[in-house]
Design a protein around this motif. Structure first.
Motif, PDB file in Angstrom:
ATOM      1  N   PRO A  35       0.838  -1.208   0.000  1.00  0.00           N
ATOM      2  CA  PRO A  35       0.000   0.000   0.000  1.00  0.00           C
ATOM      3  C   PRO A  35       0.871   1.256   0.000  1.00  0.00           C
ATOM      4  O   PRO A  35       2.054   1.188   0.332  1.00  0.00           O
ATOM      5  N   PRO A  36       0.297   2.401  -0.384  1.00  0.00           N
ATOM      6  CA  PRO A  36       1.066   3.650  -0.372  1.00  0.00           C
ATOM      7  C   PRO A  36       1.628   3.937   1.023  1.00  0.00           C
ATOM      8  O   PRO A  36       1.048   3.504   2.023  1.00  0.00           O
ATOM      9  N   VAL A  37       2.721   4.640   1.074  1.00  0.00           N
ATOM     10  CA  VAL A  37       3.299   5.018   2.368  1.00  0.00           C
ATOM     11  C   VAL A  37       2.393   6.043   3.053  1.00  0.00           C
ATOM     12  O   VAL A  37       1.623   6.747   2.399  1.00  0.00           O
ATOM     13  N   THR A  38       2.470   6.093   4.359  1.00  0.00           N
ATOM     14  CA  THR A  38       1.781   7.154   5.092  1.00  0.00           C
ATOM     15  C   THR A  38       2.837   7.878   5.919  1.00  0.00           C
ATOM     16  O   THR A  38       3.850   7.273   6.303  1.00  0.00           O
ATOM     17  N   ALA A  39       2.612   9.139   6.153  1.00  0.00           N
ATOM     18  CA  ALA A  39       3.586   9.934   6.906  1.00  0.00           C
ATOM     19  C   ALA A  39       3.673   9.446   8.345  1.00  0.00           C
ATOM     20  O   ALA A  39       2.647   9.143   8.962  1.00  0.00           O
ATOM     21  N   ASN A  40       4.881   9.307   8.847  1.00  0.00           N
ATOM     22  CA  ASN A  40       5.062   8.990  10.268  1.00  0.00           C
ATOM     23  C   ASN A  40       4.847  10.251  11.089  1.00  0.00           C
ATOM     24  O   ASN A  40       5.404  11.295  10.774  1.00  0.00           O
ATOM     25  N   ALA A  41       4.027  10.124  12.131  1.00  0.00           N
ATOM     26  CA  ALA A  41       3.712  11.314  12.940  1.00  0.00           C
ATOM     27  C   ALA A  41       4.962  11.812  13.658  1.00  0.00           C
ATOM     28  O   ALA A  41       5.874  11.054  13.948  1.00  0.00           O
TER      29      ALA A  41
END
Ligand code: 5GP
Length: 158
Positions: free
Chosen positions: A152-158
């Motif tokens: 899946p697409p990457v998501t930003a790490n908080a």
């Protein structure tokens, strides 16, 4: 992961090189490589380099919304940028797979409307496809996992 055809990054390298060789051996010398985005973007880029064709463009079509789930019909998301330059040219349309073949059929139809000579190349062909692409690396009827969409697409790490 049974009943799936997995293409690795390395396999993709082999596939594009062999597909390019088949195009070259056929004597077809495309003026422009047209990627069917998004699935055909990486194959088209690889073929442009392997064939030594500098002109490339993309046409954006959406059909699949999920594994085995489609919209009623393939739809053009955005028009081609430079239709003026396509008329009378030799075009190689590149996609990842001709599954139902309806995406490729739509794109070929659109491009032939500009009086271009259109041929098509795909990494995978499926038996049920309504169009027979001119160049096919492998035939399969399984769901294919491509290296660029296996995660899946990457998501930003908080
Ligand atoms: P078609 O119009 O030939 O049914 O397929 C349109 C697009 O759906 C393909 O270019 C591809 O991006 C996606 N698609 C169809 N079959 C498969 C498959 O087996 N695996 C993956 N990953 N995508 C597929």
């Amino acid at each position: 992961l049974k009943n799936k055809e997995i293409l690795t990054w390395e396999g993709f390298g082999t596939a594009s090189r062999e597909l390019a060789q088949a195009v070259a051996d056929s004597g077809f010398e495309p003026d422009i490589i047209i990627a069917v985005a998004r699935g055909g973007l990486l194959p088209a880029g690889a073929l442009s380099y392997s064939l030594g064709v500098k002109l490339s463009d993309a046409i954006n079509v959406e059909f699949y919304t999920d594994v085995h789930e489609t919209l009623p019909d393939p739809v053009l998301l955005a028009p081609l940028l430079d239709t003026d330059n396509i008329s009378g040219k030799k075009l190689l349309v590149v996609d990842d797979v001709a599954d139902s073949g309806r995406t490729l059929a739509l794109v070929i139809d659109i491009l032939k409307g500009y009086d271009a000579e259109v041929r098509s190349a795909v990494i995978y062909g499926k038996a049920r496809s309504v169009v027979e692409p001119d160049y096919v690396w492998r035939q399969t009827d399984q769901w294919i996992v491509f290296p660029w969409s296996s995660e899946p697409p990457v998501t930003a790490n908080a």
